[in-house]
Design an enzyme around this catalytic site. Structure first.
Site, short mmCIF file in Angstrom:
data_model
loop_
_atom_site.label_atom_id
_atom_site.label_comp_id
_atom_site.label_asym_id
_atom_site.label_seq_id
_atom_site.Cartn_x
_atom_site.Cartn_y
_atom_site.Cartn_z
N GLY A 38 -18.98 -17.33 -31.34
CA GLY A 38 -17.74 -17.82 -31.95
C GLY A 38 -17.91 -19.20 -32.57
N GLN A 39 -16.77 -19.77 -32.99
CA GLN A 39 -16.80 -21.04 -33.73
C GLN A 39 -17.43 -22.17 -32.91
OE1 GLN A 39 -13.04 -22.98 -34.38
NE2 GLN A 39 -13.72 -23.96 -36.27
N ILE A 62 -19.82 -10.54 -26.87
CA ILE A 62 -19.47 -9.11 -26.81
C ILE A 62 -20.06 -8.37 -28.02
CG2 ILE A 62 -17.22 -9.30 -27.99
CD1 ILE A 62 -16.26 -7.31 -25.67
N ARG A 63 -20.32 -9.14 -29.09
CA ARG A 63 -20.92 -8.53 -30.29
C ARG A 63 -22.43 -8.76 -30.31
NH1 ARG A 63 -17.31 -12.23 -33.97
NH2 ARG A 63 -17.58 -13.41 -32.06
N ASP A 79 -19.68 -8.69 -21.95
CA ASP A 79 -18.22 -8.70 -22.04
C ASP A 79 -17.70 -9.67 -20.98
OD1 ASP A 79 -15.52 -8.21 -21.98
OD2 ASP A 79 -15.69 -6.02 -21.96
N TYR A 169 -0.98 -17.29 -25.89
CA TYR A 169 -2.21 -18.08 -25.74
C TYR A 169 -1.94 -19.33 -24.90
CZ TYR A 169 -6.14 -20.97 -27.46
OH TYR A 169 -7.24 -21.77 -27.58
N LYS A 173 -3.50 -20.47 -21.29
CA LYS A 173 -4.25 -21.71 -21.10
C LYS A 173 -3.59 -22.59 -20.03
CE LYS A 173 -7.70 -21.16 -23.89
NZ LYS A 173 -9.07 -21.04 -23.35
#
Ligand code: SER
Length: 339
Positions: A38-39, A62-63, A79, A169, A173
């Site tokens: 991710g970012q 996961i990818r 995962d 979200y 959090k």
């Protein structure tokens, strides 16, 4: 460290097991990054590999990896909600520190509330429980400015204040922060966290957040397109250039245990700007660039968040300081997206 290396080269493990135990316990740092593609994960993995050695930072996502992370270090498909899968990797590589970056961000989470809750909470429990059972030593888990809600003060939002998050979200959090503090207080888990603002980067795009416009706007400007912004022009939000966010992450993880006085999550302040201000900073370099505004469902999310953040505790406790201004960030983004 050098002296220890010298001693170790002189003596055999069987003869001096104590010295080896010391070495194993204190010097070895094996890092697992969950959500590494991710970012934040992509750049954090690269930075940590530079610091601790490629083989000592295990990237997982996961990818499948496209080569970015697997070309110079270990990569595994994982995962974040698979407890056994995480445990197997922890044991296989003798992992000491975990950075858990897998999460569903604010805009996507509004579309899939239960999936977001499941991912954001269960991934955290998986990692906290491994630390509780002493399978790992240290945990980094990101929180967000989304823990604040419509009833929180908007300007210079304090570390401790009214927190009634109104997004899926933000609720996840906020709950996560409470659990981090609980696991620290009750089980002694060394968990560290910061409340990231919107992050701006050019290497990897963000995925599904309300602050994503501040990345997309640069991509459109470079392509010669006009930008249609999904937030209204005066929507000021806390933001930060990725290099500062990565430095904050590494600094808080390197800080001595005693200096981490907040075990929920630290406020972290970088920049605060609205769409007009980022647009103007781009227009100075690309005079033909134009913007229009078409707020969508993300406007309501943005309206519930702070405009600016008071990060006195992070400054005092572990020496946090933001470096990159909006003008500098714009220059870096445009230059790198052009190349
Ligand atoms: N960047 C995140 C989001 O927009 C905030 O933490 O969801």
């Amino acid at each position: 460290m050098d002296i220890l290396k010298l001693i170790l080269s002189e003596c055999k493990r069987e003869e001096y097991p104590y010295i080896y135990t010391l070495k194993d316990k204190n010097l070895k740092k094996i890092i697992l990054i969950i959500g590494a593609s991710g970012q934040i994960g992509t750049e954090l993995t690269m930075r940590l590999r530079k610091k601790y050695g490629n083989q000592n930072v295990i990237a997982t996502d996961i990818r499948e990896d496209d080569g970015t992370l697997s070309k110079d270090g270990p990569f595994e498909v994982l995962d974040a909600i698979d407890y056994q899968g995480i445990k197997d990797i922890v044991i296989k590589y003798e992992v000491t520190d975990v950075y858990l970056l897998a999460a569903m961000l604010s805009a996507t989470a509004e579309k899939f509330p239960m999936r977001a809750w499941n991912l954001n909470m269960n991934s955290l429990f998986n990692v906290l429980n491994l630390a509780k059972d002493q399978k790992i030593k240290k945990v980094f888990w990101p929180s967000s400015i989304a823990v604040f809600g419509p009833s929180s003060p908007k300007e210079n939002t304090p570390q401790t204040t009214i927190m009634e998050p109104s997004t899926v979200y933000g609720i996840s959090k906020q709950a996560g922060e409470r659990w981090c503090e609980y696991y620290h207080n009750i089980y002694g888990v060394d968990v560290r966290s910061i409340r990231y603002p919107g992050l701006i980067s050019y290497k990897t795009p963000p995925g599904g957040g309300t602050t994503d416009y501040a990345v997309d706007i640069y991509h459109q400007a470079i392509k010669g397109n006009n930008y249609v912004c999904f937030l209204d022009k005066l929507t000021t939000l806390p933001m930060m250039y990725i290099d500062d966010a990565i430095r904050a992450t590494i600094t808080i993880m390197d800080a001595p245990k005693e200096s981490i006085k907040i075990r929920s999550s630290y406020n972290l302040s970088g920049l605060s700007f609205n769409p007009i201000e980022i647009f103007e900073s781009i227009k100075q370099q690309i005079p033909i660039f134009e913007i229009s505004y078409k707020p969508d469902f993300r406007q309501k999310i943005a309206n519930s968040w702070p405009k600016s953040i008071d990060d006195t505790n992070a400054k005092d406790d572990w020496g946090w300081k933001n470096n990159t201004s909006l003008e500098e960030m714009t220059a870096i983004m445009l230059k790198n997206l052009q190349d």
